[in-house]
Write a protein that holds these residues in place. Structure first.
Motif, mmCIF file in Angstrom:
data_model
loop_
_atom_site.group_PDB
_atom_site.id
_atom_site.type_symbol
_atom_site.label_atom_id
_atom_site.label_comp_id
_atom_site.label_asym_id
_atom_site.label_seq_id
_atom_site.Cartn_x
_atom_site.Cartn_y
_atom_site.Cartn_z
ATOM 1 N N LEU A 120 -7.592 -20.781 13.595
ATOM 2 C CA LEU A 120 -8.412 -19.577 13.497
ATOM 3 C C LEU A 120 -7.967 -18.532 14.523
ATOM 4 C CD1 LEU A 120 -10.793 -17.939 12.405
ATOM 5 C CD2 LEU A 120 -12.275 -19.253 13.949
ATOM 6 N N TYR A 124 -6.169 -15.177 13.119
ATOM 7 C CA TYR A 124 -7.471 -14.513 13.023
ATOM 8 C C TYR A 124 -7.503 -13.395 11.980
ATOM 9 C CZ TYR A 124 -5.360 -10.887 15.930
ATOM 10 O OH TYR A 124 -4.542 -9.907 16.426
ATOM 11 N N TYR A 127 -8.123 -14.276 8.386
ATOM 12 C CA TYR A 127 -9.499 -14.652 8.051
ATOM 13 C C TYR A 127 -10.484 -13.498 8.234
ATOM 14 C CZ TYR A 127 -7.248 -19.166 8.222
ATOM 15 O OH TYR A 127 -6.386 -20.216 8.002
ATOM 16 N N GLN A 171 -18.725 -19.997 10.003
ATOM 17 C CA GLN A 171 -18.595 -20.149 8.545
ATOM 18 C C GLN A 171 -17.200 -20.645 8.191
ATOM 19 O OE1 GLN A 171 -20.805 -19.979 6.044
ATOM 20 N NE2 GLN A 171 -22.383 -19.730 7.582
ATOM 21 N N TYR A 172 -16.190 -20.073 8.830
ATOM 22 C CA TYR A 172 -14.810 -20.540 8.622
ATOM 23 C C TYR A 172 -14.685 -22.007 9.032
ATOM 24 C CZ TYR A 172 -10.076 -21.741 9.803
ATOM 25 O OH TYR A 172 -8.889 -22.423 9.929
ATOM 26 N N THR A 175 -16.190 -24.472 6.535
ATOM 27 C CA THR A 175 -15.396 -24.683 5.320
ATOM 28 C C THR A 175 -14.120 -25.442 5.607
ATOM 29 O OG1 THR A 175 -14.316 -22.526 5.517
ATOM 30 C CG2 THR A 175 -16.313 -22.627 4.165
ATOM 31 N N ALA A 176 -13.585 -25.298 6.827
ATOM 32 C CA ALA A 176 -12.342 -25.988 7.189
ATOM 33 C C ALA A 176 -12.573 -27.479 7.446
ATOM 34 C CB ALA A 176 -11.715 -25.343 8.420
#
Length: 177
Positions: A120, A124, A127, A171-172, A175-176
């Motif tokens: 991330l 960055y 995303y 949120q990322y 989901t990851a």
């Protein structure tokens, strides 16, 4: 669900040397192992465990320990903090394998949160974030100092207050995982 390592390591950098912190990792993991055993003995059988993230990329740590550019990596993260986190995670992963073998009738899920969070920070913009290190507010806000002013759009930031991730970043992460 267990989130282990961040407070044990990051907090220690304020009073201990890198070598003292690395030397304390086995003790921390021993205590964690004893805690899992106690829970298992009480009937727990499902464990979701994730390692620590890239502590050197937290805005608070960059603001406090990253004033010397030679101590930062190519992403702007504090090298020593991330090295300690990687050593911790290496030993932690070995412990989770041991626990999986020891408690074969349990479901032990290990999540490598370091890799997910590093991805991330490194990617960055892919995303939708504009600030991978700087905090929206708090310790590590613009320009990596303490600020009480909140950013205009927290969805542009990975880090909320210097330590915690923003809701958008979480949120990322969700989901990851």
């Amino acid at each position: 669900m267990f989130d282990i390592g961040q407070n044990d390591l990051a907090g220690a950098f304020y009073s201990k040397s890198y070598y003292q912190i690395v030397a304390s990792i086995p003790t921390t993991l021993f205590e964690f192992e004893n805690g899992i055993k106690r829970l298992y003995d009480e009937g727990a059988r499902n464990f979701w465990i994730h390692s620590t993230g890239p502590l050197g990329c937290l805005a608070q740590n960059v603001a406090k320990f990253g004033t010397d550019p030679s101590k930062l990596d190519e992403l702007g993260c504090v090298i020593g903090h991330n090295q300690a986190a990687k050593l911790f995670n290496l030993q932690f992963h070995a412990l989770t394998k041991k626990l999986q073998a020891q408690y074969a009738d349990s479901n032990i899920t290990h999540v490598d949160i370091y890799t997910i969070k590093s991805n991330l920070v490194a990617n960055y913009s892919r995303y939708g974030f504009e600030q991978p290190i700087m905090a929206c507010c708090g310790y590590g806000g613009p320009p990596l100092t303490v600020t009480a002013k909140v950013c205009n759009d927290s969805t542009e930031y990975v880090n909320w207050d210097g330590i915690h991730y923003t809701e958008a970043a979480n949120q990322y992460l969700n989901t990851a995982c």
